[in-house]
Write a protein that holds these residues in place. Structure first.
Motif, PDB file in Angstrom:
ATOM      1  N   LEU A   1       0.883  -1.256   0.060  1.00 19.70           N
ATOM      2  CA  LEU A   1       0.154  -0.015   0.142  1.00 19.70           C
ATOM      3  C   LEU A   1       0.940   1.184  -0.053  1.00 19.70           C
ATOM      4  O   LEU A   1       0.445   2.247  -0.642  1.00 19.70           O
TER       5      LEU A   1
ATOM      6  N   VAL B   1      -5.716   6.258  -2.341  1.00 18.96           N
ATOM      7  CA  VAL B   1      -5.918   5.139  -1.710  1.00 18.96           C
ATOM      8  C   VAL B   1      -6.585   5.688  -0.374  1.00 18.96           C
ATOM      9  O   VAL B   1      -6.292   6.505   0.276  1.00 18.96           O
ATOM     10  N   ARG B   2      -7.568   4.624  -0.248  1.00 17.97           N
ATOM     11  CA  ARG B   2      -8.234   4.541   1.051  1.00 17.97           C
ATOM     12  C   ARG B   2      -8.261   3.268   1.826  1.00 17.97           C
ATOM     13  O   ARG B   2      -8.807   2.162   0.745  1.00 17.97           O
TER      14      ARG B   2
ATOM     15  N   TRP C   1       1.848   1.884   8.138  1.00 15.13           N
ATOM     16  CA  TRP C   1       1.490   2.957   7.460  1.00 15.13           C
ATOM     17  C   TRP C   1       2.473   4.145   7.263  1.00 15.13           C
ATOM     18  O   TRP C   1       2.773   4.706   8.169  1.00 15.13           O
TER      19      TRP C   1
ATOM     20  N   ARG D   1      -2.874   8.894   0.418  1.00 13.99           N
ATOM     21  CA  ARG D   1      -3.550   7.859   0.954  1.00 13.99           C
ATOM     22  C   ARG D   1      -3.859   8.358   2.471  1.00 13.99           C
ATOM     23  O   ARG D   1      -3.291   9.000   3.247  1.00 13.99           O
TER      24      ARG D   1
END
Length: 398
Positions: free
Chosen positions: A322, A329-330, A365, A371
């Motif tokens: 990711l 992006v979610r 993350w 994102r």
């Protein structure tokens, strides 16, 4: 009208390939005979093995004149893939042959976009064709008799295949007028409720393609993204990662999420069914997993509950990919469970294991303007989760 590329090894199947090209032309299409022989070629083809072999990254010498047949077949497959991918006049691709031919030609076919007609006449077509077809739309036609001489059977089979390829080249499928944008959704039985809610609310504006997250399903999603046939992804069910990491029977590949990285399309994802690893009948589960928690989904499918340690590995593997996405992006974390059997009172309910999964994603993350990580205080199949997914999707996919 595009050309029909008739491909095979003329050193062993020259007569059969020439016959196929002849039948393509008799049906009204234009044929190009491509010789992919890795030994001495008889000549006479429209495209020689030397021309194809020059497309190999290391040149023709990396393909031709090798003493090892297996190496030569693999190298010719790579060369043909590059050579065929550079053609801009393909109406259809027709391959003929046995194991070696099938390996070479289908490798190149798999690299072509979905929708380009691909037909392989093969002695291997009556067995497990998954390694040859993969996530693509290759049509496999059983040769019945070996492609080793023209006779009453092979003329019929090859002729029918040639006429089919010609028909596909001569008759393009018309484009739909005013077509909707296309979105890919991933679903498993235990996330069906979530995906059904989402699909019902967006299909008025979007054409929805739902992929069963069985390993091949994820690969098909990725193939369509790479083929520019999907404009966005709602990747709710990423369970294939668990099988990939821990020996399940429905694994993704190392390239899972790669198409979204390459294409930069709007991407909404989640951790659907990452609480389980899939196996076949109970007796097929590896002995190393004895003593684990299992759920018999049906006589052919045994599910194994993932542990906190495994979930940390799953979360870390996903978030690393990711973080490479540069499109919008979610990513949603359903804090009350990731599958129908991971809920209060259900067999796989394990808050500690789920927490490890969510924590791994949060810790890995890397914040970026494109994102957002979204915590949803709901179960993945709850209406509240569907609401959050649709809100996130609408936000980035207008």
């Amino acid at each position: 009208m595009g050309l029909v590329y008739v491909i095979g090894t003329c050193d062993t199947k020259g007569a059969e390939l020439s016959y196929a090209a002849e039948r393509v032309r008799a049906a009204g299409a234009k044929a190009v005979l491509v010789d992919i022989s890795t030994t001495q070629s008889p000549g006479g083809a429209d495209v020689s093995p030397q021309e194809v072999a020059r497309s190999h990254p290391q040149g023709a010498s990396a393909v031709l004149g090798l003493g090892d047949r297996g190496q030569a077949v693999a190298a010719m497959g790579e060369a043909l893939t590059r050579w065929l991918s550079e053609r801009r006049d393909i109406g259809a691709v027709l391959g003929l042959g046995g194991g070696g031919n099938t390996s070479i030609v289908t490798a190149a076919m798999r690299a072509l976009p979905i929708g380009v007609p691909k037909l392989m006449v093969s002695t291997m077509a009556s067995g497990n064709v998954a390694p040859y077809v993969g996530p693509t739309d290759i049509a496999m036609m059983h040769a019945v008799a070996d492609v080793a001489g023209l006779n009453a059977i092979t003329r019929k089979v090859i002729g029918n295949a040639a006429h089919a390829a010609a028909g596909m080249a001569l008759n393009a499928v018309p484009e739909v007028q005013d077509k909707k944008r296309a979105v890919g959704l991933t679903m498993f039985g235990v996330t069906t409720e979530a995906v059904t809610q989402i699909r019902a609310r967006i299909e008025g504006d979007w054409e929805c393609f739902v992929f069963h997250a069985t390993g091949t399903g994820g690969q098909c999603l990725e193939k369509l993204i790479d083929s520019h046939l999907l404009s966005a992804a709602l990747d709710i069910t990423t369970t294939e990662v668990a099988d990939h990491l821990f020996g399940g029977v429905l694994p993704c590949t190392d390239d899972r999420f790669g198409a979204a990285v390459r294409s930069r399309i709007p991407y909404v994802g989640s951790l659907g069914a990452c609480d389980m690893v899939n196996f076949g009948p109970r007796e097929t589960v590896p002995s190393a997993y004895e003593g684990r928690q299992f759920y018999i989904h049906n006589p052919q499918v045994t599910l194994m509950r993932t542990t906190p340690e495994e979930n940390r590995a799953i979360g870390a593997w996903i978030v690393a990919r990711l973080n490479r996405m540069e499109g919008p992006v979610r990513f949603l974390l359903p804090l009350r469970g990731v599958s129908a059997i991971d809920a209060a009172g259900k067999p796989f309910h394990d808050p500690q294991a789920d927490a490890a999964l969510f924590d791994a994603v949060r810790k890995g993350w890397k914040p970026a303007a494109n994102r957002r990580l979204i915590k949803v205080d709901a179960h993945i199949n709850d209406a509240a989760f569907a609401d959050a997914a649709i809100k996130a999707f609408t936000e980035i996919a207008q």
